[in-house]
Design a protein around this motif. Sequence first.
Motif, PDB file in Angstrom:
ATOM      1  N   PHE A 130       0.681  -1.227   0.131  1.00  0.00           N
ATOM      2  CA  PHE A 130      -0.027   0.029   0.014  1.00  0.00           C
ATOM      3  C   PHE A 130       0.786   1.246   0.082  1.00  0.00           C
ATOM      4  CE2 PHE A 130      -2.380  -3.682   1.820  1.00  0.00           C
ATOM      5  CZ  PHE A 130      -3.433  -3.604   0.904  1.00  0.00           C
ATOM      6  N   THR A 131       2.122   1.087   0.695  1.00  0.00           N
ATOM      7  CA  THR A 131       2.921   2.311   0.394  1.00  0.00           C
ATOM      8  C   THR A 131       3.424   2.364  -0.884  1.00  0.00           C
ATOM      9  OG1 THR A 131       3.791   1.771   2.662  1.00  0.00           O
ATOM     10  CG2 THR A 131       5.185   3.061   1.195  1.00  0.00           C
ATOM     11  N   HIS A 132       3.558   1.285  -1.590  1.00  0.00           N
ATOM     12  CA  HIS A 132       4.056   1.424  -2.881  1.00  0.00           C
ATOM     13  C   HIS A 132       3.084   1.953  -3.867  1.00  0.00           C
ATOM     14  CE1 HIS A 132       7.839  -0.032  -2.079  1.00  0.00           C
ATOM     15  NE2 HIS A 132       7.831  -1.280  -2.400  1.00  0.00           N
ATOM     16  N   LEU A 133       1.673   1.434  -3.603  1.00  0.00           N
ATOM     17  CA  LEU A 133       0.762   2.280  -4.516  1.00  0.00           C
ATOM     18  C   LEU A 133       0.427   3.366  -4.273  1.00  0.00           C
ATOM     19  CD1 LEU A 133      -2.095  -0.856  -4.002  1.00  0.00           C
ATOM     20  CD2 LEU A 133      -0.937  -0.260  -6.030  1.00  0.00           C
TER      21      LEU A 133
ATOM     22  N   GLU B  12       0.530   7.025  -6.729  1.00  0.00           N
ATOM     23  CA  GLU B  12      -0.725   7.859  -6.687  1.00  0.00           C
ATOM     24  C   GLU B  12      -2.042   6.996  -6.997  1.00  0.00           C
ATOM     25  OE1 GLU B  12       0.307  11.163  -9.365  1.00  0.00           O
ATOM     26  OE2 GLU B  12       1.100  12.285  -7.694  1.00  0.00           O
ATOM     27  N   LYS B  13      -1.802   5.891  -6.297  1.00  0.00           N
ATOM     28  CA  LYS B  13      -3.054   5.088  -6.398  1.00  0.00           C
ATOM     29  C   LYS B  13      -3.551   4.443  -5.053  1.00  0.00           C
ATOM     30  CE  LYS B  13      -3.010   4.124 -10.888  1.00  0.00           C
ATOM     31  NZ  LYS B  13      -4.018   4.410 -11.755  1.00  0.00           N
ATOM     32  N   LYS B  14      -4.847   4.300  -5.058  1.00  0.00           N
ATOM     33  CA  LYS B  14      -5.668   4.013  -3.883  1.00  0.00           C
ATOM     34  C   LYS B  14      -6.177   2.448  -4.018  1.00  0.00           C
ATOM     35  CE  LYS B  14      -7.365   8.637  -3.137  1.00  0.00           C
ATOM     36  NZ  LYS B  14      -8.789   9.584  -2.854  1.00  0.00           N
ATOM     37  N   ALA B  15      -6.313   2.044  -3.103  1.00  0.00           N
ATOM     38  CA  ALA B  15      -6.954   0.369  -2.990  1.00  0.00           C
ATOM     39  C   ALA B  15      -8.149   0.604  -3.870  1.00  0.00           C
ATOM     40  CB  ALA B  15      -7.140  -0.103  -1.879  1.00  0.00           C
ATOM     41  N   GLU B  16      -8.991   1.581  -3.985  1.00  0.00           N
ATOM     42  CA  GLU B  16     -10.490   1.425  -4.466  1.00  0.00           C
ATOM     43  C   GLU B  16      -9.834   1.794  -6.086  1.00  0.00           C
ATOM     44  OE1 GLU B  16      -9.484   3.491  -2.148  1.00  0.00           O
ATOM     45  OE2 GLU B  16     -11.080   3.043  -0.458  1.00  0.00           O
ATOM     46  N   ASP B  17      -8.737   2.276  -6.520  1.00  0.00           N
ATOM     47  CA  ASP B  17      -8.245   2.170  -7.783  1.00  0.00           C
ATOM     48  C   ASP B  17      -8.419   0.890  -8.603  1.00  0.00           C
ATOM     49  OD1 ASP B  17      -8.630   5.185  -7.752  1.00  0.00           O
ATOM     50  OD2 ASP B  17      -6.300   5.267  -7.228  1.00  0.00           O
ATOM     51  N   ILE B  18      -7.955  -0.176  -7.849  1.00  0.00           N
ATOM     52  CA  ILE B  18      -7.588  -1.506  -8.556  1.00  0.00           C
ATOM     53  C   ILE B  18      -9.183  -2.114  -8.588  1.00  0.00           C
ATOM     54  CG2 ILE B  18      -6.592  -3.798  -8.097  1.00  0.00           C
ATOM     55  CD1 ILE B  18      -4.595  -1.510  -8.149  1.00  0.00           C
ATOM     56  N   ASP B  19      -9.346  -2.469  -9.863  1.00  0.00           N
ATOM     57  CA  ASP B  19     -10.659  -3.032 -10.270  1.00  0.00           C
ATOM     58  C   ASP B  19     -10.565  -4.617 -10.684  1.00  0.00           C
ATOM     59  OD1 ASP B  19      -9.316  -2.646 -12.586  1.00  0.00           O
ATOM     60  OD2 ASP B  19     -11.316  -1.699 -13.506  1.00  0.00           O
TER      61      ASP B  19
END
Length: 304
Positions: free
Chosen positions: A96-99, A103-110
Amino acid sequence: MKKDKLILLMLLLLSFRTATAQEEEFPSMYEIGSFFITVLPEMQQKGSKDILIGATDDMLKKYIPDGIYPTAINAFMVETPENTILIDAGLGMKLFTHLQTCEKKAEDIDIILLTHMHGDHIGGLLQEGKKSFPRATLYVSQAEYNYWMSDENMSAQPENRQQSFRHVREVMTAYKDNLHLFVPGETGDTGEELLPGVRTIAAYGHTPGHTAYLFDSDGEQLLVWGDLTHAMDIQTPYPQVAVTYDVDPVQAIESRQKVLKFVSENKIRIAGMHIEYPGIGNIHGESSKGYVFSLICTCEGTFR
């Protein structure tokens, strides 16, 4: 726009790397046609010859004379025009640090594609018992799902290994409403896509449903092969060497030989979850003489 995005991310990653001078593992982005792939490295390690099956003294003397070899734990993110895809989730220690760095959030992963369900590949999927990626559909092969969900398989394991089955079941329960099971294709199969630009290859043996994912965009290809290898230094020149982590070492060897031949003949770049940073490179050679692996250069942040 594509080049501007790549330049912006590389500038962000450069500042991140400078700020953490003692940290060697940082996300790196590369292009595959119109796709972007980002390496999300969690850990760089040294592996021991003790886990190798079938390695002779001559092999060890030639390729790992000190008895250790570089290995790693990686996940990968692929951005396509249609989806933002996570391939495996590591242990979840740095994911999650790398995401956030990207500039990605967990919600961006579909979409989440699982190569298999060992703990160092699904560890980031849960946080406090709840799914880490609230919008994501989880893809896993039918054979892999069947193995881990079997009470018979679980009860056949010693108690310390049954916890892995319980962990898998927690993940499956959390994602049950967004779970997609599939049957992967055979090596070299150009059949139906799992997703736009994504095909699957059965690479069974390490686990009963272990799967590799072939990304194809604008004539460029990358195969994310999961745990097809653990010790690149010796398993590339000698694919017949297995590891103690393989559920079926004979089948794992067969899968490795098929896939190495396939990517070498078709000049397909590969990425692996236990390949040292940056986890991506090229395979050359042939089955009769063994294969050679070369890591890509990280200096330009691109395959080109």
